[in-house]
Design a protein around this motif. Sequence first.
Motif, PDB file in Angstrom:
ATOM      1  N   ARG A   1      41.853  28.057  43.584  1.00 30.40           N
ATOM      2  CA  ARG A   1      41.496  29.408  43.992  1.00 30.40           C
ATOM      3  C   ARG A   1      41.067  29.082  45.481  1.00 30.40           C
ATOM      4  NH1 ARG A   1      39.439  31.246  38.440  1.00 30.40           N
ATOM      5  NH2 ARG A   1      41.111  32.191  37.651  1.00 30.40           N
TER       6      ARG A   1
ATOM      7  N   ARG B   1      44.335  24.674  38.470  1.00 28.49           N
ATOM      8  CA  ARG B   1      44.537  25.832  39.261  1.00 28.49           C
ATOM      9  C   ARG B   1      43.365  25.474  40.351  1.00 28.49           C
ATOM     10  NH1 ARG B   1      46.534  30.642  38.360  1.00 28.49           N
ATOM     11  NH2 ARG B   1      47.004  29.996  36.063  1.00 28.49           N
TER      12      ARG B   1
ATOM     13  N   ALA C   1      48.610  25.614  40.061  1.00 28.79           N
ATOM     14  CA  ALA C   1      48.787  27.036  40.590  1.00 28.79           C
ATOM     15  C   ALA C   1      48.008  27.162  41.484  1.00 28.79           C
ATOM     16  CB  ALA C   1      48.472  27.529  39.059  1.00 28.79           C
ATOM     17  N   ILE C   2      48.454  27.804  42.475  1.00 28.02           N
ATOM     18  CA  ILE C   2      47.483  28.256  43.677  1.00 28.02           C
ATOM     19  C   ILE C   2      47.417  29.731  43.579  1.00 28.02           C
ATOM     20  CG2 ILE C   2      47.278  27.856  46.178  1.00 28.02           C
ATOM     21  CD1 ILE C   2      49.224  25.420  45.861  1.00 28.02           C
ATOM     22  N   GLU C   3      46.040  30.237  44.021  1.00 27.69           N
ATOM     23  CA  GLU C   3      45.815  31.470  44.057  1.00 27.69           C
ATOM     24  C   GLU C   3      45.252  31.525  45.542  1.00 27.69           C
ATOM     25  OE1 GLU C   3      43.372  33.353  41.037  1.00 27.69           O
ATOM     26  OE2 GLU C   3      44.547  32.178  39.583  1.00 27.69           O
ATOM     27  N   VAL C   4      45.861  31.982  46.554  1.00 22.89           N
ATOM     28  CA  VAL C   4      44.922  32.285  47.882  1.00 22.89           C
ATOM     29  C   VAL C   4      44.287  33.324  47.937  1.00 22.89           C
ATOM     30  CG1 VAL C   4      45.483  32.360  50.450  1.00 22.89           C
ATOM     31  CG2 VAL C   4      46.866  30.777  49.041  1.00 22.89           C
ATOM     32  N   LEU C   5      43.034  33.310  48.127  1.00 24.15           N
ATOM     33  CA  LEU C   5      41.966  34.504  48.263  1.00 24.15           C
ATOM     34  C   LEU C   5      41.963  35.183  49.505  1.00 24.15           C
ATOM     35  CD1 LEU C   5      39.278  32.785  46.001  1.00 24.15           C
ATOM     36  CD2 LEU C   5      41.048  33.710  45.258  1.00 24.15           C
TER      37      LEU C   5
ATOM     38  N   HIS D   1      50.805  27.133  50.613  1.00 18.56           N
ATOM     39  CA  HIS D   1      50.739  26.332  49.338  1.00 18.56           C
ATOM     40  C   HIS D   1      51.326  25.031  49.856  1.00 18.56           C
ATOM     41  CE1 HIS D   1      51.242  29.381  46.013  1.00 18.56           C
ATOM     42  NE2 HIS D   1      50.713  29.751  46.825  1.00 18.56           N
TER      43      HIS D   1
ATOM     44  N   ARG E   1      53.042  32.378  52.590  1.00 22.82           N
ATOM     45  CA  ARG E   1      52.713  32.142  51.310  1.00 22.82           C
ATOM     46  C   ARG E   1      53.087  30.321  51.166  1.00 22.82           C
ATOM     47  NH1 ARG E   1      54.194  34.403  45.436  1.00 22.82           N
ATOM     48  NH2 ARG E   1      52.948  32.892  44.195  1.00 22.82           N
TER      49      ARG E   1
END
Length: 88
Positions: free
Chosen positions: A50, A48, A84-88, A65, A61
């Motif tokens: 972040r 993951r 898994a990519i979470e863009v903050l 990614h 998005r």
Amino acid sequence: MSVTISAPAMDAALRQRLAPTQLEVIDESYQHAGHAGANDSGVGTHFRVRIACAGFDGKSRVARHRLVYDALQDFFDQGVHAVAIEVL
């Protein structure tokens, strides 16, 4: 090119390529034991990320990614199965 698959190595690659303002890379491989792409060691297959990055400004998005995937391509080539990519 052979790379060491680890959260710290991925962190270094992302910092070098994208200069993020915030970054956390977490190895979640142990949560995927028995799933597609997992290995017997429980490390190095599922991560993951972040991340916050000025280079993401104005990008979709998908484009954000893609930048992350491109920065980690050597890791995918060496056996990383999922990020898994979470863009903050």
